[in-house]
Design a protein around this motif. Structure first.
Motif, mmCIF file in Angstrom:
data_model
loop_
_atom_site.group_PDB
_atom_site.id
_atom_site.type_symbol
_atom_site.label_atom_id
_atom_site.label_comp_id
_atom_site.label_asym_id
_atom_site.label_seq_id
_atom_site.Cartn_x
_atom_site.Cartn_y
_atom_site.Cartn_z
ATOM 1 N N TYR A 177 0.848 -1.189 0.000
ATOM 2 C CA TYR A 177 0.000 0.000 0.000
ATOM 3 C C TYR A 177 0.884 1.240 0.000
ATOM 4 C CZ TYR A 177 -3.892 -3.062 1.259
ATOM 5 O OH TYR A 177 -4.841 -4.052 1.258
ATOM 6 N N GLN A 178 0.320 2.320 -0.486
ATOM 7 C CA GLN A 178 1.071 3.555 -0.610
ATOM 8 C C GLN A 178 0.178 4.722 -0.213
ATOM 9 O OE1 GLN A 178 3.474 3.531 -4.022
ATOM 10 N NE2 GLN A 178 3.790 5.740 -4.106
ATOM 11 N N VAL A 179 0.700 5.617 0.650
ATOM 12 C CA VAL A 179 -0.052 6.788 1.101
ATOM 13 C C VAL A 179 0.826 8.015 0.894
ATOM 14 C CG1 VAL A 179 -1.294 7.874 3.003
ATOM 15 C CG2 VAL A 179 -1.150 5.381 2.901
ATOM 16 N N ALA A 180 0.298 9.027 0.228
ATOM 17 C CA ALA A 180 1.050 10.266 0.025
ATOM 18 C C ALA A 180 1.339 10.915 1.377
ATOM 19 C CB ALA A 180 0.264 11.222 -0.870
ATOM 20 N N TYR A 181 2.596 11.330 1.592
ATOM 21 C CA TYR A 181 2.955 11.966 2.860
ATOM 22 C C TYR A 181 2.092 13.192 3.134
ATOM 23 C CZ TYR A 181 7.134 9.110 3.598
ATOM 24 O OH TYR A 181 7.990 8.069 3.836
ATOM 25 N N GLN A 182 1.721 13.912 2.079
ATOM 26 C CA GLN A 182 0.934 15.127 2.270
ATOM 27 C C GLN A 182 -0.460 14.845 2.822
ATOM 28 O OE1 GLN A 182 0.898 16.653 -1.736
ATOM 29 N NE2 GLN A 182 -0.997 15.613 -2.269
ATOM 30 N N GLU A 183 -0.896 13.568 2.779
ATOM 31 C CA GLU A 183 -2.211 13.202 3.294
ATOM 32 C C GLU A 183 -2.153 12.615 4.697
ATOM 33 O OE1 GLU A 183 -3.987 10.557 0.491
ATOM 34 O OE2 GLU A 183 -4.278 12.108 -1.017
ATOM 35 N N ILE A 184 -0.940 12.402 5.224
ATOM 36 C CA ILE A 184 -0.791 11.778 6.547
ATOM 37 C C ILE A 184 -0.767 12.852 7.633
ATOM 38 C CG2 ILE A 184 0.691 10.387 8.034
ATOM 39 C CD1 ILE A 184 1.725 8.993 5.507
ATOM 40 N N CYS A 185 -1.691 12.757 8.585
ATOM 41 C CA CYS A 185 -1.740 13.679 9.722
ATOM 42 C C CYS A 185 -0.759 13.229 10.814
ATOM 43 C CB CYS A 185 -3.148 13.753 10.294
ATOM 44 S SG CYS A 185 -4.415 14.244 9.103
ATOM 45 N N TYR A 186 -0.836 11.934 11.175
ATOM 46 C CA TYR A 186 0.118 11.403 12.149
ATOM 47 C C TYR A 186 0.099 9.875 12.138
ATOM 48 C CZ TYR A 186 -3.937 10.929 15.368
ATOM 49 O OH TYR A 186 -5.140 10.611 15.952
ATOM 50 N N PHE A 187 1.194 9.307 12.650
ATOM 51 C CA PHE A 187 1.311 7.868 12.884
ATOM 52 C C PHE A 187 1.075 7.627 14.367
ATOM 53 C CE2 PHE A 187 4.147 8.737 9.300
ATOM 54 C CZ PHE A 187 3.847 7.720 8.401
#
Length: 235
Positions: free
Chosen positions: A143-153
């Motif tokens: 799976y791949q998620v754009a960093y610009q869409e990640i709020c937090y881990f």
């Protein structure tokens, strides 16, 4: 999730390309979401509302807003330099006009599967090389998620939750492994259980971080307060 848009007013061409991408995702064990559009206006409106695409396969000779005009709209009006544009056409007579929109490549119809695979592989390589996306594996699928869409881990037991603008995704892993692999500069660890993206910070104090679109706050634990204070001073 790797998101791909296909924009072509020929429905048969859309279907064939969609089938190729489905087979590609199965062969690469890659999670892919594909959307089809038969006119440029509908695609632009969806992007204006915040929809993110990693690649757009775009017919040059669209009716109404043609592919060159659509590419210009994406690059200039939407100011989107992130999405990879791949032009598709039966003729090469428009090649010089395509360069202004900085496409990843051009494919001549009938579309060969090898070219679709080659350019999609290349786009994925660029995302990793320039740290535009976070990759994780779950049940043998990538799976791949754009960093610009990640709020937090967030670390929850043996799992990592990725809180994004579109929802929450999870996989087995450790925050320490994510940090070791490397993250873009806008990410910082504030707690043994949290790594946050500064782009989604609403307000902060030495002990608490309030994130946008979150009901509540994330705690800054003592070992991380000094680094967070320094980080806050740079914002």
């Amino acid at each position: 999730m790797w998101t791909i848009a296909i924009c072509d007013d020929n429905r048969r061409q859309c279907w064939e390309l969609g089938v190729m991408l489905k087979i590609y995702s199965e062969e690469r064990n890659l999670a892919v979401e594909t959307e089809t559009f038969h006119d440029g206006g509908t695609l632009v409106e969806k992007m204006k509302k915040g929809k993110h695409y990693d690649i757009i396969f775009l017919d040059v000779l669209l009716r109404g807003m043609n592919g060159i005009e659509l590419g210009s709209e994406i690059r200039r009006r939407l100011d989107n330099e992130e999405v990879h544009l791949v032009y598709v056409s039966m003729t090469t007579s428009h090649l010089e006009l395509l360069f202004q929109n900085r496409p990843l490549g051009f494919i001549k119809k009938p579309v060969p599967r090898e070219e679709v695979y080659r350019l999609t592989d290349y786009a994925r390589q660029l995302e990793v090389r320039f740290q535009k996306s976070f990759l994780y594996r779950k049940e043998r699928t990538l799976y791949q998620v754009a960093y610009q869409e990640i709020c937090y881990f967030q670390s929850v037991g043996r799992k990592i939750e990725i809180h994004t603008t579109d929802g929450v995704y999870e996989f087995y892993g450790k925050l320490s492994s994510i940090l070791k692999e490397g993250l873009p500069g806008q990410f910082i660890q504030i707690h043994k259980s949290y790594i946050i993206n500064r782009d989604y910070v609403a307000r902060q104090s030495p002990k608490r971080i309030y994130m946008k679109n979150e009901n509540g706050y994330l705690s800054v634990s003592r070992p991380y307060r000094q680094s967070v204070l320094g980080w806050m001073a740079d914002i």
